[in-house]
Every structure is written in C-alpha cells, then in structure tokens.
Design a protein around this motif. Structure first.
Motif, PDB file in Angstrom:
ATOM      1  N   GLN A  32      62.600  83.306 -32.248  1.00 57.66           N
ATOM      2  CA  GLN A  32      63.590  83.929 -31.366  1.00 57.66           C
ATOM      3  C   GLN A  32      64.345  84.890 -32.275  1.00 57.66           C
ATOM      4  N   ARG A  34      65.373  86.486 -35.477  1.00 56.75           N
ATOM      5  CA  ARG A  34      65.275  86.165 -36.913  1.00 56.75           C
ATOM      6  C   ARG A  34      65.144  84.669 -37.186  1.00 56.75           C
ATOM      7  N   PHE A  66      74.171  75.078 -34.518  1.00 61.29           N
ATOM      8  CA  PHE A  66      73.224  75.953 -35.202  1.00 61.29           C
ATOM      9  C   PHE A  66      73.986  76.591 -36.358  1.00 61.29           C
ATOM     10  N   VAL A  67      73.831  75.994 -37.518  1.00 60.83           N
ATOM     11  CA  VAL A  67      74.642  76.388 -38.673  1.00 60.83           C
ATOM     12  C   VAL A  67      74.124  77.689 -39.273  1.00 60.83           C
ATOM     13  N   GLY A  68      72.806  77.823 -39.315  1.00 56.07           N
ATOM     14  CA  GLY A  68      72.188  79.042 -39.855  1.00 56.07           C
ATOM     15  C   GLY A  68      70.777  79.167 -39.318  1.00 56.07           C
ATOM     16  N   PRO A  69      70.166  80.346 -39.467  1.00 53.76           N
ATOM     17  CA  PRO A  69      68.814  80.534 -38.936  1.00 53.76           C
ATOM     18  C   PRO A  69      67.791  79.616 -39.611  1.00 53.76           C
ATOM     19  N   LEU A 137      60.469  87.863 -17.469  1.00 51.24           N
ATOM     20  CA  LEU A 137      60.385  89.048 -18.323  1.00 51.24           C
ATOM     21  C   LEU A 137      58.952  89.288 -18.738  1.00 51.24           C
ATOM     22  N   ILE A 143      61.241  92.959 -28.299  1.00 49.41           N
ATOM     23  CA  ILE A 143      62.419  92.726 -27.446  1.00 49.41           C
ATOM     24  C   ILE A 143      62.372  91.323 -26.856  1.00 49.41           C
ATOM     25  N   PRO A 161      69.194  90.499 -19.624  1.00 56.51           N
ATOM     26  CA  PRO A 161      70.052  90.864 -20.760  1.00 56.51           C
ATOM     27  C   PRO A 161      70.146  92.382 -20.937  1.00 56.51           C
ATOM     28  N   PRO A 208      73.076  91.847 -31.382  1.00 55.19           N
ATOM     29  CA  PRO A 208      72.745  90.498 -31.855  1.00 55.19           C
ATOM     30  C   PRO A 208      73.665  89.453 -31.216  1.00 55.19           C
ATOM     31  N   ALA A 209      73.125  88.301 -30.960  1.00 55.73           N
ATOM     32  CA  ALA A 209      73.919  87.180 -30.441  1.00 55.73           C
ATOM     33  C   ALA A 209      73.276  85.899 -30.926  1.00 55.73           C
ATOM     34  N   SER A 210      74.096  84.890 -31.161  1.00 56.98           N
ATOM     35  CA  SER A 210      73.564  83.609 -31.635  1.00 56.98           C
ATOM     36  C   SER A 210      74.341  82.466 -31.006  1.00 56.98           C
ATOM     37  N   THR A 211      73.615  81.484 -30.479  1.00 57.32           N
ATOM     38  CA  THR A 211      74.279  80.259 -30.037  1.00 57.32           C
ATOM     39  C   THR A 211      74.740  79.519 -31.288  1.00 57.32           C
ATOM     40  N   PHE A 269      77.736  89.819 -31.235  1.00 55.59           N
ATOM     41  CA  PHE A 269      78.122  90.835 -32.228  1.00 55.59           C
ATOM     42  C   PHE A 269      77.933  92.226 -31.627  1.00 55.59           C
TER      43      PHE A 269
HETATM   44  C1  LIG Z   1      65.272  94.786 -19.615  1.00 59.37           C
HETATM   45  C2  LIG Z   1      65.931  93.935 -20.716  1.00 59.37           C
HETATM   46  C3  LIG Z   1      64.956  93.129 -21.504  1.00 59.37           C
HETATM   47  C4  LIG Z   1      65.697  92.139 -22.405  1.00 59.37           C
HETATM   48  C5  LIG Z   1      64.691  91.335 -23.163  1.00 59.37           C
HETATM   49  C6  LIG Z   1      65.142  89.955 -23.493  1.00 59.37           C
HETATM   50  C7  LIG Z   1      66.116  89.863 -24.568  1.00 59.37           C
HETATM   51  C8  LIG Z   1      66.446  88.455 -24.777  1.00 59.37           C
HETATM   52  C9  LIG Z   1      67.667  88.376 -25.627  1.00 59.37           C
HETATM   53  C10 LIG Z   1      67.783  87.045 -26.178  1.00 59.37           C
HETATM   54  C11 LIG Z   1      68.961  87.007 -27.046  1.00 59.37           C
HETATM   55  C12 LIG Z   1      69.000  85.661 -27.678  1.00 59.37           C
HETATM   56  C13 LIG Z   1      70.380  85.323 -28.075  1.00 59.37           C
HETATM   57  C14 LIG Z   1      70.503  83.853 -28.511  1.00 59.37           C
HETATM   58  C15 LIG Z   1      69.924  83.703 -29.833  1.00 59.37           C
HETATM   59  C16 LIG Z   1      70.048  82.246 -30.349  1.00 59.37           C
HETATM   60  O1  LIG Z   1      70.526  81.448 -29.676  1.00 59.37           O
HETATM   61  S1  LIG Z   1      69.319  82.033 -31.799  1.00 59.37           S
HETATM   62  C17 LIG Z   1      69.016  80.303 -31.892  1.00 59.37           C
HETATM   63  C18 LIG Z   1      70.077  79.389 -32.351  1.00 59.37           C
HETATM   64  N1  LIG Z   1      71.152  79.927 -33.077  1.00 59.37           N
HETATM   65  C19 LIG Z   1      71.073  80.270 -34.384  1.00 59.37           C
HETATM   66  O2  LIG Z   1      70.045  80.214 -35.024  1.00 59.37           O
HETATM   67  C20 LIG Z   1      72.352  80.682 -35.040  1.00 59.37           C
HETATM   68  C21 LIG Z   1      72.481  80.141 -36.435  1.00 59.37           C
HETATM   69  N2  LIG Z   1      73.797  80.438 -36.952  1.00 59.37           N
HETATM   70  C22 LIG Z   1      74.060  81.619 -37.543  1.00 59.37           C
HETATM   71  O3  LIG Z   1      73.204  82.465 -37.752  1.00 59.37           O
HETATM   72  C23 LIG Z   1      75.502  81.839 -37.959  1.00 59.37           C
HETATM   73  O4  LIG Z   1      76.165  80.614 -38.041  1.00 59.37           O
HETATM   74  C24 LIG Z   1      76.289  82.747 -36.979  1.00 59.37           C
HETATM   75  C25 LIG Z   1      76.468  82.090 -35.625  1.00 59.37           C
HETATM   76  C26 LIG Z   1      75.567  84.059 -36.811  1.00 59.37           C
HETATM   77  C27 LIG Z   1      77.650  82.912 -37.647  1.00 59.37           C
HETATM   78  O5  LIG Z   1      78.049  84.205 -37.844  1.00 59.37           O
HETATM   79  P1  LIG Z   1      78.644  84.749 -39.240  1.00 59.37           P
HETATM   80  O6  LIG Z   1      79.534  83.735 -39.839  1.00 59.37           O
HETATM   81  O7  LIG Z   1      79.239  86.059 -38.955  1.00 59.37           O
HETATM   82  O8  LIG Z   1      77.314  84.815 -40.076  1.00 59.37           O
HETATM   83  P2  LIG Z   1      76.835  85.812 -41.215  1.00 59.37           P
HETATM   84  O9  LIG Z   1      75.806  85.069 -41.994  1.00 59.37           O
HETATM   85  O10 LIG Z   1      77.983  86.401 -41.966  1.00 59.37           O
HETATM   86  O11 LIG Z   1      76.027  86.917 -40.401  1.00 59.37           O
HETATM   87  C28 LIG Z   1      76.606  87.854 -39.562  1.00 59.37           C
HETATM   88  C29 LIG Z   1      75.555  88.883 -39.275  1.00 59.37           C
HETATM   89  O12 LIG Z   1      74.471  88.267 -38.571  1.00 59.37           O
HETATM   90  C30 LIG Z   1      74.121  89.084 -37.472  1.00 59.37           C
HETATM   91  N3  LIG Z   1      73.523  88.246 -36.437  1.00 59.37           N
HETATM   92  C31 LIG Z   1      74.092  87.256 -35.739  1.00 59.37           C
HETATM   93  N4  LIG Z   1      73.209  86.743 -34.864  1.00 59.37           N
HETATM   94  C32 LIG Z   1      72.051  87.433 -35.022  1.00 59.37           C
HETATM   95  C33 LIG Z   1      70.786  87.369 -34.407  1.00 59.37           C
HETATM   96  N5  LIG Z   1      70.503  86.477 -33.438  1.00 59.37           N
HETATM   97  N6  LIG Z   1      69.835  88.235 -34.805  1.00 59.37           N
HETATM   98  C34 LIG Z   1      70.081  89.151 -35.792  1.00 59.37           C
HETATM   99  N7  LIG Z   1      71.272  89.246 -36.408  1.00 59.37           N
HETATM  100  C35 LIG Z   1      72.244  88.387 -36.035  1.00 59.37           C
HETATM  101  C36 LIG Z   1      75.453  89.697 -37.066  1.00 59.37           C
HETATM  102  O13 LIG Z   1      75.277  90.845 -36.273  1.00 59.37           O
HETATM  103  C37 LIG Z   1      76.068  90.017 -38.402  1.00 59.37           C
HETATM  104  O14 LIG Z   1      75.480  91.220 -38.862  1.00 59.37           O
HETATM  105  P3  LIG Z   1      76.220  92.186 -39.937  1.00 59.37           P
HETATM  106  O15 LIG Z   1      77.622  92.386 -39.412  1.00 59.37           O
HETATM  107  O16 LIG Z   1      76.165  91.454 -41.243  1.00 59.37           O
HETATM  108  O17 LIG Z   1      75.377  93.426 -39.925  1.00 59.37           O
END
Ligand SMILES: CCCCCCCCCCCCCCCC(=O)SCCNC(=O)CCNC(=O)[C@H](O)C(C)(C)COP(=O)(O)OP(=O)(O)OC[C@H]1O[C@@H](n2cnc3c(N)ncnc32)[C@H](O)[C@@H]1OP(=O)(O)O
Length: 270
Positions: A32, A34, A66-69, A137, A143, A161, A208-211, A269
């Motif tokens: 999903q 990164r 979800f602490v990190g990727p 989708l 994407i 989205p 970008p968005a992350s749960t 974000f």
């Molecule tokens: C017609 C239309 C068709 C549409 C077509 C369908 C599209 C469909 C969309 C689905 C969209 C899914 C959206 C949910 C995606 C999860 O749910 S991912 C699965 C579970 N969650 C995770 O893995 C999150 C793990 N946790 C983390 O990565 C960190 O704890 C958090 C939540 C990002 C914390 O943020 P933080 O403290 O600011 O972390 P930090 O390491 O400093 O990183 C921040 C950077 O990461 C970036 N970032 C954050 N999340 C992401 C990410 N997911 N990817 C890349 N970069 C990211 C930020 O932008 C920021 O970038 P910079 O400002 O540095 O350039």
C-alpha cells in the motif's frame, strides 16, 4: 500470495523455537504505497497473538498502532506477550519488528462469554442493496494500492479518493477476491482496512496519508461466515482538523447483523 499462506507462515513462525524460525516477509503484491497493507500487517500480528490464547476466549477488542512503515520483501519478526490472564479476560500485545524498529503494535483483549442480566442488542441497520460484483477502482499503475487486487470493494455511496467530494463518508461492501479456506477474525481484520480513508475524497489532488491508530470492537453474536461472504461497511468522518482525521465505521455480515465497529486516526499530509 494468498492471505491464507501468509497467515499459515505466521502461525508456523510463532509456534517455532527461536533457532528453527522461518523468515517472515510480505510480498510486494500486498503493498500500500511505501508500506505493506496495514490491514494485513495488523491481521498477521493478530494471528500470532491468537495462537497464544485459548479458544474459549473470543476477541473483544483489537487496538493497533501503525508506528512506522513495514517494507515489503524484507524480513520482519513478530513478538507476542501475554500481559495478563484472568478467569475471564486475557490481554495480549503483539509487535511487528523490522530492522530493529517496532512498526506495528497490537493490543488485543479476549474474553469468555458469561451469563449477564444486561442484554441489549445493537439495532443499527443499513439500507444498502446486496452487491453483485466488485466495482471500486480499476488497477491504475502507481495510483491504486497493489493490495487491492486481493479485496473486492463494491461502493454504493461516497466518493473516490482525491476527487474534491463534499461528502466525507463511504458506504459499500467488501469481500476477498479469492476466498480463504475459512473466514476467521484475522481475515475480518484484513478486510475492514481495505477502504481508503473516507476523508481523502475531499481532497482535489493526491496527498500522502497514513493510518496511525486503529481500534476494532467486535460485537457478538457472530453466526459463522462463509469464505465468499460480502460484508457491509459504512464509514463516517467524525472530525478532520490539524492534519488528522477521525473516522468511525460499522461492519455488518451479509445477513445485516452488526459484527464490528472500527475507528481510525489518520494523518493527512496535504
Ligand atoms: C480517481 C481516483 C483514484 C484514486 C486511487 C486510489 C487511491 C487510494 C489512496 C489510498 C491512500 C491510502 C492511505 C492510507 C495509507 C495507510 O493506511 S498505510 C498503512 C498503515 N499505516 C502506516 O503504515 C503508517 C506508519 N506510520 C508512519 O509512517 C508514521 O508514524 C506517520 C503516521 C507517517 C507519522 O508521521 P511523521 O511523524 O510526520 O513521520 P515522518 O517519519 O517524519 O514522515 C513524514 C513524511 O512521511 C510522509 N508520508 C506520510 N504518510 C505517507 C504515505 N502513506 N506515503 C508516502 N509518504 C508518506 C509525509 O508526507 C512526510 O513527508 P515529508 O514532509 O518528509 O516530505
């Protein structure tokens, strides 16, 4: 790779001695963006936890941070700790650890069923028509998240989205594209996270968005699910401010019985 193979590998891993442990890793097809699909990593850690809890205790609450990727195609470990086992309730934590960093942290509470003078059945219902096929989708390279090839989503309300929608909710149905052998709690966890955060449809452009955190309360009775079953899903954004959104979803089985309530905090974000 089918989810059943990943669950089986996890269960084999957690039941092996340290020296004989196979390596765990998640293939790219479950990515999903990164990270590995959060519903899958949560389900695998849960599955390892479940192996350590007796079957008379059913899952009441699943909390996941979800602490990190979690990087795909890269080994990770799972650690399970029983925090407390009482007469009725067992509390357990499970962690996925990659390159020495905790990436996913799960706490689960299991409880036996007991006689109670309180018997208040949930009466929330939905009015969605039964789905006929998946229609969420197309697989748009770079994407559409790769993991969505494993999950059928049939949307009946709300937007896609990044389409500048005024709505912040989604209604629809979900099931596994290739049904599992049997549908367990781990499979349910993996299904429930399949929808994109409902808030993202309000954005006009991809961001970008992350749960960050996710809680599922399991509501009983569960009457047994078929592996091909469609589950109904309705998610509402309760609030979205300061770059964080709070969403809340109801999940029903195909007969209309509420089986779970899911809440997430999402960092956006934009
Ligand atoms: C017609 C239309 C068709 C549409 C077509 C369908 C599209 C469909 C969309 C689905 C969209 C899914 C959206 C949910 C995606 C999860 O749910 S991912 C699965 C579970 N969650 C995770 O893995 C999150 C793990 N946790 C983390 O990565 C960190 O704890 C958090 C939540 C990002 C914390 O943020 P933080 O403290 O600011 O972390 P930090 O390491 O400093 O990183 C921040 C950077 O990461 C970036 N970032 C954050 N999340 C992401 C990410 N997911 N990817 C890349 N970069 C990211 C930020 O932008 C920021 O970038 P910079 O400002 O540095 O350039």
């Amino acid at each position: 790779m089918h989810i059943d193979d990943l669950i089986e590998a996890t269960n084999h891993y957690i039941n092996s001695d340290n020296q004989d442990r196979p390596q765990l890793s998640i293939p790219k097809e479950w990515a999903q963006g990164r990270t590995a699909y959060g519903g899958l990593t949560g389900a695998l850690v849960y599955s390892a936890i479940r192996e350590k809890v007796s079957n008379d205790r059913v899952l009441r609450s699943f909390s996941c941070n979800f602490v990190g990727p979690v990087t795909t195609e890269t080994p990770f470990d799972i650690e399970v700790d029983i925090l407390r086992q009482g007469k009725n309730v067992t509390q357990v934590t499970g962690k996925a650890i990659q390159d020495g960093n905790v990436c996913v942290m799960v706490q689960a509470a299991f409880g036996v069923s007991r006689e109670s003078k309180i018997n208040l059945r949930n009466t929330d219902r939905h009015a969605m028509r039964a789905p006929t096929k998946a229609d969420f989708l197309p697989q748009i390279p770079k994407i559409t998240p790769k993991f969505l090839r494993h999950i059928d989503l049939a949307r009946q309300g709300g937007g896609l989205p990044f389409t500048g929608s005024k709505e912040s909710e989604i209604d629809g149905w979900m099931r596994f594209t290739d049904p599992p052998k049997a549908l367990t709690d781990a499979h349910l966890i993996a299904l429930i996270d399949g929808w994109p955060p409902a808030t993202l449809q309000m954005l006009k452009w991809p961001a970008p968005a992350s749960t960050m955190s996710w809680n599922i309360e399991f509501v009983y009775p569960h009457f047994g699910f078929s592996p091909e079953e469609w589950f109904a899903y309705q998610v509402r954004t309760r609030q979205a401010t300061d770059g964080y959104a709070q969403t809340e979803a109801n999940i029903w089985d195909s007969k209309g019985q509420l089986i779970a309530i899911s809440r997430q905090t999402i960092a956006v974000f934009d």
